[in-house]
Design a protein around this motif. Structure first.
Motif, PDB file in Angstrom:
ATOM      1  N   MET A   1       0.838  -1.201   0.000  1.00 61.88           N
ATOM      2  CA  MET A   1       0.000   0.000   0.000  1.00 61.88           C
ATOM      3  C   MET A   1       0.875   1.255   0.000  1.00 61.88           C
ATOM      4  O   MET A   1       1.896   1.300   0.691  1.00 61.88           O
ATOM      5  CB  MET A   1      -0.894   0.006   1.245  1.00 61.88           C
ATOM      6  CG  MET A   1      -1.870   1.154   1.304  1.00 61.88           C
ATOM      7  SD  MET A   1      -2.529   1.416   2.971  1.00 61.88           S
ATOM      8  CE  MET A   1      -1.146   2.234   3.740  1.00 61.88           C
ATOM      9  N   ALA A   2       0.486   2.247  -0.752  1.00 59.13           N
ATOM     10  CA  ALA A   2       1.237   3.501  -0.770  1.00 59.13           C
ATOM     11  C   ALA A   2       1.112   4.198   0.577  1.00 59.13           C
ATOM     12  O   ALA A   2       0.087   4.108   1.257  1.00 59.13           O
ATOM     13  CB  ALA A   2       0.697   4.410  -1.875  1.00 59.13           C
ATOM     14  N   SER A   3       2.178   4.872   0.999  1.00 60.44           N
ATOM     15  CA  SER A   3       2.184   5.538   2.303  1.00 60.44           C
ATOM     16  C   SER A   3       1.713   6.981   2.222  1.00 60.44           C
ATOM     17  O   SER A   3       1.684   7.681   3.220  1.00 60.44           O
ATOM     18  CB  SER A   3       3.594   5.494   2.908  1.00 60.44           C
ATOM     19  OG  SER A   3       4.508   6.144   2.036  1.00 60.44           O
ATOM     20  N   ILE A   4       1.372   7.433   1.019  1.00 60.57           N
ATOM     21  CA  ILE A   4       0.859   8.794   0.843  1.00 60.57           C
ATOM     22  C   ILE A   4      -0.431   8.744   0.034  1.00 60.57           C
ATOM     23  O   ILE A   4      -0.691   7.788  -0.707  1.00 60.57           O
ATOM     24  CB  ILE A   4       1.881   9.704   0.130  1.00 60.57           C
ATOM     25  CG1 ILE A   4       2.230   9.131  -1.253  1.00 60.57           C
ATOM     26  CG2 ILE A   4       3.132   9.891   0.972  1.00 60.57           C
ATOM     27  CD1 ILE A   4       3.076  10.070  -2.083  1.00 60.57           C
ATOM     28  N   GLU A   5      -1.226   9.786   0.179  1.00 58.63           N
ATOM     29  CA  GLU A   5      -2.478   9.861  -0.577  1.00 58.63           C
ATOM     30  C   GLU A   5      -2.190  10.270  -2.018  1.00 58.63           C
ATOM     31  O   GLU A   5      -1.264  11.045  -2.284  1.00 58.63           O
ATOM     32  CB  GLU A   5      -3.415  10.880   0.065  1.00 58.63           C
ATOM     33  CG  GLU A   5      -3.886  10.473   1.453  1.00 58.63           C
ATOM     34  CD  GLU A   5      -4.778  11.517   2.094  1.00 58.63           C
ATOM     35  OE1 GLU A   5      -5.780  11.132   2.724  1.00 58.63           O
ATOM     36  OE2 GLU A   5      -4.465  12.721   1.953  1.00 58.63           O
ATOM     37  N   ASN A   6      -2.988   9.739  -2.946  1.00 55.02           N
ATOM     38  CA  ASN A   6      -2.883  10.130  -4.346  1.00 55.02           C
ATOM     39  C   ASN A   6      -4.255  10.048  -4.985  1.00 55.02           C
ATOM     40  O   ASN A   6      -5.270  10.028  -4.271  1.00 55.02           O
ATOM     41  CB  ASN A   6      -1.841   9.275  -5.081  1.00 55.02           C
ATOM     42  CG  ASN A   6      -2.127   7.792  -4.962  1.00 55.02           C
ATOM     43  OD1 ASN A   6      -3.290   7.366  -5.041  1.00 55.02           O
ATOM     44  ND2 ASN A   6      -1.087   6.979  -4.749  1.00 55.02           N
ATOM     45  N   ILE A   7      -4.291   9.988  -6.311  1.00 56.60           N
ATOM     46  CA  ILE A   7      -5.580  10.052  -7.002  1.00 56.60           C
ATOM     47  C   ILE A   7      -6.520   8.920  -6.622  1.00 56.60           C
ATOM     48  O   ILE A   7      -7.738   9.079  -6.632  1.00 56.60           O
ATOM     49  CB  ILE A   7      -5.371  10.099  -8.530  1.00 56.60           C
ATOM     50  CG1 ILE A   7      -6.690  10.464  -9.240  1.00 56.60           C
ATOM     51  CG2 ILE A   7      -4.796   8.778  -9.047  1.00 56.60           C
ATOM     52  CD1 ILE A   7      -6.533  10.768 -10.703  1.00 56.60           C
ATOM     53  N   ASN A   8      -5.967   7.749  -6.258  1.00 56.05           N
ATOM     54  CA  ASN A   8      -6.843   6.620  -5.923  1.00 56.05           C
ATOM     55  C   ASN A   8      -6.574   6.024  -4.538  1.00 56.05           C
ATOM     56  O   ASN A   8      -6.930   4.885  -4.271  1.00 56.05           O
ATOM     57  CB  ASN A   8      -6.753   5.531  -6.993  1.00 56.05           C
ATOM     58  CG  ASN A   8      -5.328   5.120  -7.283  1.00 56.05           C
ATOM     59  OD1 ASN A   8      -4.419   5.385  -6.489  1.00 56.05           O
ATOM     60  ND2 ASN A   8      -5.126   4.477  -8.421  1.00 56.05           N
ATOM     61  N   ILE A   9      -5.972   6.804  -3.655  1.00 53.54           N
ATOM     62  CA  ILE A   9      -5.787   6.381  -2.260  1.00 53.54           C
ATOM     63  C   ILE A   9      -6.110   7.559  -1.346  1.00 53.54           C
ATOM     64  O   ILE A   9      -5.623   8.676  -1.549  1.00 53.54           O
ATOM     65  CB  ILE A   9      -4.354   5.882  -1.998  1.00 53.54           C
ATOM     66  CG1 ILE A   9      -4.108   4.562  -2.720  1.00 53.54           C
ATOM     67  CG2 ILE A   9      -4.119   5.697  -0.492  1.00 53.54           C
ATOM     68  CD1 ILE A   9      -2.713   4.001  -2.523  1.00 53.54           C
ATOM     69  N   GLU A  10      -6.946   7.298  -0.336  1.00 46.42           N
ATOM     70  CA  GLU A  10      -7.331   8.336   0.616  1.00 46.42           C
ATOM     71  C   GLU A  10      -7.312   7.754   2.025  1.00 46.42           C
ATOM     72  O   GLU A  10      -7.768   6.627   2.251  1.00 46.42           O
ATOM     73  CB  GLU A  10      -8.736   8.867   0.290  1.00 46.42           C
ATOM     74  CG  GLU A  10      -9.263   9.909   1.242  1.00 46.42           C
ATOM     75  CD  GLU A  10      -8.836  11.323   0.877  1.00 46.42           C
ATOM     76  OE1 GLU A  10      -9.240  12.257   1.594  1.00 46.42           O
ATOM     77  OE2 GLU A  10      -8.111  11.500  -0.126  1.00 46.42           O
ATOM     78  N   PHE A  11      -6.778   8.510   2.973  1.00 40.19           N
ATOM     79  CA  PHE A  11      -6.736   8.109   4.377  1.00 40.19           C
ATOM     80  C   PHE A  11      -7.744   8.939   5.172  1.00 40.19           C
ATOM     81  O   PHE A  11      -7.890  10.151   4.944  1.00 40.19           O
ATOM     82  CB  PHE A  11      -5.343   8.334   4.980  1.00 40.19           C
ATOM     83  CG  PHE A  11      -4.244   7.587   4.279  1.00 40.19           C
ATOM     84  CD1 PHE A  11      -4.467   6.327   3.730  1.00 40.19           C
ATOM     85  CD2 PHE A  11      -2.964   8.140   4.167  1.00 40.19           C
ATOM     86  CE1 PHE A  11      -3.443   5.638   3.087  1.00 40.19           C
ATOM     87  CE2 PHE A  11      -1.940   7.463   3.531  1.00 40.19           C
ATOM     88  CZ  PHE A  11      -2.183   6.211   2.995  1.00 40.19           C
ATOM     89  N   LYS A  12      -8.408   8.287   6.122  1.00 38.16           N
ATOM     90  CA  LYS A  12      -9.310   8.983   7.034  1.00 38.16           C
ATOM     91  C   LYS A  12      -9.055   8.504   8.458  1.00 38.16           C
ATOM     92  O   LYS A  12      -8.990   7.293   8.717  1.00 38.16           O
ATOM     93  CB  LYS A  12     -10.786   8.739   6.674  1.00 38.16           C
ATOM     94  CG  LYS A  12     -11.224   9.292   5.339  1.00 38.16           C
ATOM     95  CD  LYS A  12     -11.171  10.816   5.309  1.00 38.16           C
ATOM     96  CE  LYS A  12     -11.572  11.362   3.946  1.00 38.16           C
ATOM     97  NZ  LYS A  12     -11.429  12.825   3.874  1.00 38.16           N
ATOM     98  N   GLU A  13      -8.927   9.436   9.376  1.00 35.26           N
ATOM     99  CA  GLU A  13      -8.731   9.084  10.790  1.00 35.26           C
ATOM    100  C   GLU A  13     -10.087   8.810  11.425  1.00 35.26           C
ATOM    101  O   GLU A  13     -11.021   9.594  11.287  1.00 35.26           O
ATOM    102  CB  GLU A  13      -8.018  10.220  11.516  1.00 35.26           C
ATOM    103  CG  GLU A  13      -7.692   9.900  12.959  1.00 35.26           C
ATOM    104  CD  GLU A  13      -6.881  10.992  13.618  1.00 35.26           C
ATOM    105  OE1 GLU A  13      -6.648  10.897  14.841  1.00 35.26           O
ATOM    106  OE2 GLU A  13      -6.470  11.946  12.912  1.00 35.26           O
ATOM    107  N   PHE A  14     -10.196   7.689  12.108  1.00 42.34           N
ATOM    108  CA  PHE A  14     -11.459   7.317  12.758  1.00 42.34           C
ATOM    109  C   PHE A  14     -11.506   7.922  14.157  1.00 42.34           C
ATOM    110  O   PHE A  14     -10.523   7.872  14.899  1.00 42.34           O
ATOM    111  CB  PHE A  14     -11.587   5.794  12.837  1.00 42.34           C
ATOM    112  CG  PHE A  14     -12.923   5.328  13.328  1.00 42.34           C
ATOM    113  CD1 PHE A  14     -14.038   5.399  12.525  1.00 42.34           C
ATOM    114  CD2 PHE A  14     -13.066   4.819  14.622  1.00 42.34           C
ATOM    115  CE1 PHE A  14     -15.273   4.956  12.976  1.00 42.34           C
ATOM    116  CE2 PHE A  14     -14.296   4.386  15.088  1.00 42.34           C
ATOM    117  CZ  PHE A  14     -15.411   4.457  14.262  1.00 42.34           C
ATOM    118  N   GLU A  15     -12.655   8.506  14.503  1.00 42.15           N
ATOM    119  CA  GLU A  15     -12.823   9.106  15.821  1.00 42.15           C
ATOM    120  C   GLU A  15     -13.247   8.014  16.807  1.00 42.15           C
ATOM    121  O   GLU A  15     -14.432   7.754  17.003  1.00 42.15           O
ATOM    122  CB  GLU A  15     -13.848  10.240  15.760  1.00 42.15           C
ATOM    123  CG  GLU A  15     -13.449  11.364  14.804  1.00 42.15           C
ATOM    124  CD  GLU A  15     -14.514  12.434  14.662  1.00 42.15           C
ATOM    125  OE1 GLU A  15     -15.452  12.443  15.490  1.00 42.15           O
ATOM    126  OE2 GLU A  15     -14.422  13.255  13.730  1.00 42.15           O
TER     127      GLU A  15
END
Length: 450
Positions: A1-15
């Motif tokens: 998995m890529a370690s940075i966000e790009n056109i087809n990868i997004e990270f979201k922090e869960f509360e």
């Protein structure tokens, strides 16, 4: 998995404290569906560090409900949700494929800018109306008319009245037959054009004189295009003046423009314009002509010559069919030929021009043509009388003195050298003077009267 966000990868922090999925998740899923697809990881911070999700099963169920309730059309078949482990922590991963029902949008905002997103790099950006339309056409392969309308809260007060006046039914079944409702039971763009909420307008400007230097009046007409048709036609007719002429005791009234020509030009604008352009129809009224400008130009493959022969290929066939059903048009391909026929006895003819992206129809003012011709005749008559008077003055002085020079002609009637020479030459050609040259001097001798 890529370690940075790009056109087809997004990270979201869960509360984890509130067990709340971030509100921006839906925006990201919509953008993935509308672009190239992608993977959304819930439980990873923007910097790529893993924070995890305490109750992955509950988070997955919450995400599934959000997808079902917040995104339209149904995107469930294109999104798979699973729990994966990273750094000994549970992560919720949503894998998104490109949807076949694009454009997807946030249900609470609707199919409009602010509800439709696409992916640009690692950002989710809203699409403008033009982008949404193009995506709809690209996905469905259908025309503008048959694509889903952005606005679904539509009413049809004017359309119902028009149908009722002609004793035509207008219920759900008729709307489907007329293709105002698509197979998905949603309103099409055709319905939007005919609805009271139509987003397109018609702009009319009345100018003083023959150019657009001075406004007399300007109006913008909105609402259903059927309402615009009636309102604009009435407004143009109010500016269609009448000129009276007499033959003996018989008075004859002539309108500046044939009413049928105005009607046909206006119908042509509404039916055949390209509604993929957001700008409105433009109508300019001058003292000597009326100009109708609609967006879109000619349908690809047609020429002006073919159009004037009566060849018809409508850009909006379903709209044309409704106008035909309402008996607003007689048959296809007759409008321009009818306009030409209405000006058969007029010295100036209508002008039709097609350029890339626009079509214009110019109707000459019939009474302005007559007025201009009469004015020209008066000018020519006055000029003729003036020339005769100048010649009479020249001949009177020439007979009194026995001759006259070019310089004396200039001083006598206040003319420049060129015109003085021309008048003297004309008098010689007419046999009233003869030229006599003596060295550097030239004088003109009057001939005896016959």
């Amino acid at each position: 998995m890529a370690s940075i966000e790009n056109i087809n990868i997004e990270f979201k922090e869960f509360e984890n404290d509130t067990n709340k999925i971030p509100d921006s998740v839906c925006k990201t899923l919509v953008a993935f569906l509308n672009t190239e697809g992608g993977d959304l990881f819930i439980g990873i911070r923007n910097d790529g560090s893993v924070c995890g999700v305490k109750d992955a099963d509950d988070a997955s169920n919450r995400l599934s409900s959000i997808i079902h309730d917040s995104i339209l059309p149904d995107a469930s078949p294109f999104i798979s949700i699973r729990t994966v482990e990273m750094d000994a922590k549970n992560i919720v991963k949503a894998s998104v494929a490109v949807g076949t029902g694009r454009p997807y949008y946030l249900a609470k905002f609707g199919l409009k800018p602010g509800g439709v997103y696409t992916r640009l790099g690692n950002a989710c950006v809203p699409m403008n109306e033009s982008g949404i339309r193009n995506l709809m056409l690209e996905t469905s392969g259908t025309s503008f008319e048959e694509s889903r309308s952005f606005e679904q809260n539509l009413t049809f007060t004017v359309m119902k009245n028009e149908m009722s006046m002609r004793q035509l039914a207008f219920e759900q079944a008729q709307m489907e037959t007329l293709k105002m409702v698509g197979t998905d039971k949603l309103f099409t763009n055709l319905a939007m054009l005919l609805s009271d909420q139509c987003t397109y307008t018609c702009k009319v400007a009345v100018f003083q004189g023959r150019d657009n230097a001075t406004f007399r009046d300007r109006r913008e007409f909105s609402g259903s295009i059927l309402k615009q048709l009636n309102d604009v036609y009435e407004y143009l007719n109010n500016n269609n003046k009448t000129k009276a002429s007499f033959t003996g005791l018989l008075r004859e009234d002539t309108l500046d423009y044939p009413q049928d020509a105005i009607r046909e030009a206006l119908l042509n604008c509404l039916i055949h314009r390209d509604y993929l352009f957001c700008a409105g129809i433009i109508i300019n009224v001058y003292d000597d002509h009326m100009e109708f400008i609609s967006l879109g130009g000619l349908v690809r493959g047609l020429s002006m010559e073919a159009i004037q022969l009566g060849v018809s290929q409508s850009r909006n066939p379903n709209l044309a069919a409704i106008f035909y059903r309402l008996r607003l048009v007689e048959s296809y391909g007759t409008g321009i030929r009818k306009i030409i026929r209405l000006y058969e006895d007029c010295p100036r003819k209508p002008v039709f021009r097609a350029v890339e992206g626009a079509f214009s129809c110019i109707l000459p003012n019939r009474n302005e043509i007559v007025h201009y011709s009469q004015k020209q005749e008066r000018i020519e008559s006055t000029v003729g009388e003036s020339i005769d008077s100048e010649k009479q003055s020249i001949m009177l002085l020439a007979r009194q003195k026995g001759f006259i020079s070019r310089k004396e002609v200039e001083n006598l009637v206040g003319l420049k050298t060129t015109k003085a020479f021309r008048l003297l030459k004309e008098l010689c050609d007419e046999g009233q003077l003869t030229q006599q040259v003596s060295g550097k001097f030239t004088r003109y001798i009057p001939l005896p009267l016959s």
